[in-house]
Design an enzyme around this catalytic site. Structure first.
Site, PDB file in Angstrom:
ATOM      1  N   GLY A   1     -23.770  -0.354 -28.778  1.00  0.00           N
ATOM      2  CA  GLY A   1     -24.149   0.586 -29.594  1.00  0.00           C
ATOM      3  C   GLY A   1     -25.532   1.621 -29.014  1.00  0.00           C
TER       4      GLY A   1
ATOM      5  CB  THR B   1     -21.251  -2.802 -30.888  1.00  0.00           C
ATOM      6  OG1 THR B   1     -22.225  -1.910 -30.745  1.00  0.00           O
ATOM      7  CG2 THR B   1     -19.740  -2.390 -31.154  1.00  0.00           C
TER       8      THR B   1
ATOM      9  CG  HIS C   1      -1.982  -0.948   1.054  1.00  0.00           C
ATOM     10  ND1 HIS C   1      -3.219  -1.019   2.091  1.00  0.00           N
ATOM     11  CD2 HIS C   1      -2.155  -2.126   0.071  1.00  0.00           C
ATOM     12  CE1 HIS C   1      -3.652  -2.026   1.655  1.00  0.00           C
ATOM     13  NE2 HIS C   1      -3.439  -2.611   0.420  1.00  0.00           N
TER      14      HIS C   1
ATOM     15  CD  GLU D   1      -1.418   3.915   4.133  1.00  0.00           C
ATOM     16  OE1 GLU D   1      -2.243   4.168   4.560  1.00  0.00           O
ATOM     17  OE2 GLU D   1      -0.972   3.309   2.842  1.00  0.00           O
TER      18      GLU D   1
ATOM     19  NE  ARG E   1     -11.729   0.406 -26.192  1.00  0.00           N
ATOM     20  CZ  ARG E   1     -11.499  -0.189 -27.265  1.00  0.00           C
ATOM     21  NH1 ARG E   1     -10.500  -0.875 -27.636  1.00  0.00           N
ATOM     22  NH2 ARG E   1     -12.516   0.194 -28.478  1.00  0.00           N
TER      23      ARG E   1
END
Length: 354
Positions: free
Chosen positions: A284, A197, A46, A48, A185
């Site tokens: 679409g 699509t 993390h 920290e 993306r």
């Protein structure tokens, strides 16, 4: 100023930390930064921890302050509790942008620090920090992914030219904007398109123009009409097919829905179950309009291209004016905040998805 720097660091983790949040940390003494760190990838140290590693093994000065963009964790997940580390290293003062609503933390990190005598301040640059982690917060607080709509429209308001003339995909956006779209993306956890699509455009839906992780590709195909040879089924990135009929000709993950079941509700519930924090809806037209008509979207990014089609599929219309617009190559990109968003605060330019 120091929290602003911590937020800059946090955003370096965009596209890499999900389902965890993006977090940055700065250790400061007086007017000097002693060390910096950020959460680089899911499963890794993390912010920290990275910051204190950068500082080294020596004693932390008693007048030093740790600035961190999210409440330090207080539980054993993939890594040990950060609150315990700060206490063990002798950090005497911690400034936190906002609390962590994740049930395993939810105030326990701050309380543990205070119980150990650490001076803790909460709420510095909270609005920008919450915007930075809007995907994580939407998922944890509202029980669904953060929803981003995206489409490109011609100068005269069409998504594509209709009827198609056999020339393949009709480009609207400029090469500069195409690179930007691939960056978008890479920063989202999943991407959703409808069957039309896939049939008409055969998109790969992967990240190619920039370095980054490709999102989970989600295809809504209730009638099982998408060809097995479509690029979204090529194995280059994970794919989830949402359909009413099991497809034995495809080696992809499949989510079966009932013929009368609400597919959008099911997709969002399934993605939340998989801890998918954000979803990019790329089309679409019918799929986009379903989200818009329900008011079920948090953000929209609309690319206004230079080509003129004269006829075709009309682009969706949004009920809200854009809150920000930028020029990208030959295009203009308008950013909208949706009616479902819980993050209607003033957003600094540094935090926008340029």
């Amino acid at each position: 100023m120091w929290m602003g720097r911590a937020l800059q660091l946090a955003r370096l983790g965009a596209g890499h930390t999900a389902p965890n949040p993006m977090v940055g940390s700065v250790l400061v003494q007086g007017d000097r930064i002693l060390a910096e760190g950020w959460h680089r990838a899911h499963g890794g140290p993390h912010a920290e921890v990275e910051c204190l590693r950068a500082f080294g093994d020596g004693p932390v000065p008693g007048d030093a302050t740790m600035y961190v963009t999210l409440e330090p964790c207080a539980h054993h997940g993939l890594t040990p509790p950060c609150a315990d580390l700060l206490i063990a290293r002798g950090v005497k003062r911690v400034v936190v942008a906002h609390m962590d609503p994740f049930p395993e933390v939810a105030g326990r990190g701050v309380q543990r620090l205070r119980d150990a005598g650490v001076d803790v301040i909460v709420g510095v640059e909270e609005a920008e920090a919450r915007w930075t982690n809007r995907r994580f917060l939407m998922s944890v607080e509202k029980g669904r992914p953060y929803i981003i709509l995206k489409w490109a429209r011609s100068a005269d308001g069409f998504l594509d030219r209709h009827p198609r003339d056999g020339r393949g995909v009709q480009r609207i956006s400029s090469p500069t904007t195409d690179v930007r779209v691939h960056q978008w993306r890479s920063e989202e956890h999943a991407i959703v398109v409808g069957s039309r699509t896939v049939v008409n455009d055969d998109p790969a839906l992967t990240v190619r123009h920039v370095a980054g992780r490709s999102p989970l590709r989600v295809v809504l195909d209730r009638k099982a009409v998408t060809p097995a040879g479509s690029k979204v089924f090529n194995g280059e990135a994970p794919t989830l097919l949402v359909t009413t009929t099991q497809r034995s000709d495809l080696q992809v993950d499949q989510c079966l829905i009932g013929p009368d079941e609400d597919p959008i509700a099911r997709i969002l519930a399934e993605l939340h179950r998989r801890r998918v924090r954000s979803v990019l809806i790329e089309g679409g037209a019918t799929l986009l309009r379903h989200f818009i008509e329900r008011g079920l979207w948090d953000e929209a990014r609309v690319i206004h291209g230079a080509p003129v089609f004269g006829q075709g599929t009309p682009a969706p219309l949004l009920p809200h004016m854009p809150v920000r617009s930028i020029t990208s190559g030959d295009d203009r990109i308008h950013f909208h905040i949706g009616p479902a968003s819980a993050f209607r605060t003033t957003i600094p330019p540094s935090a926008w998805p340029w």
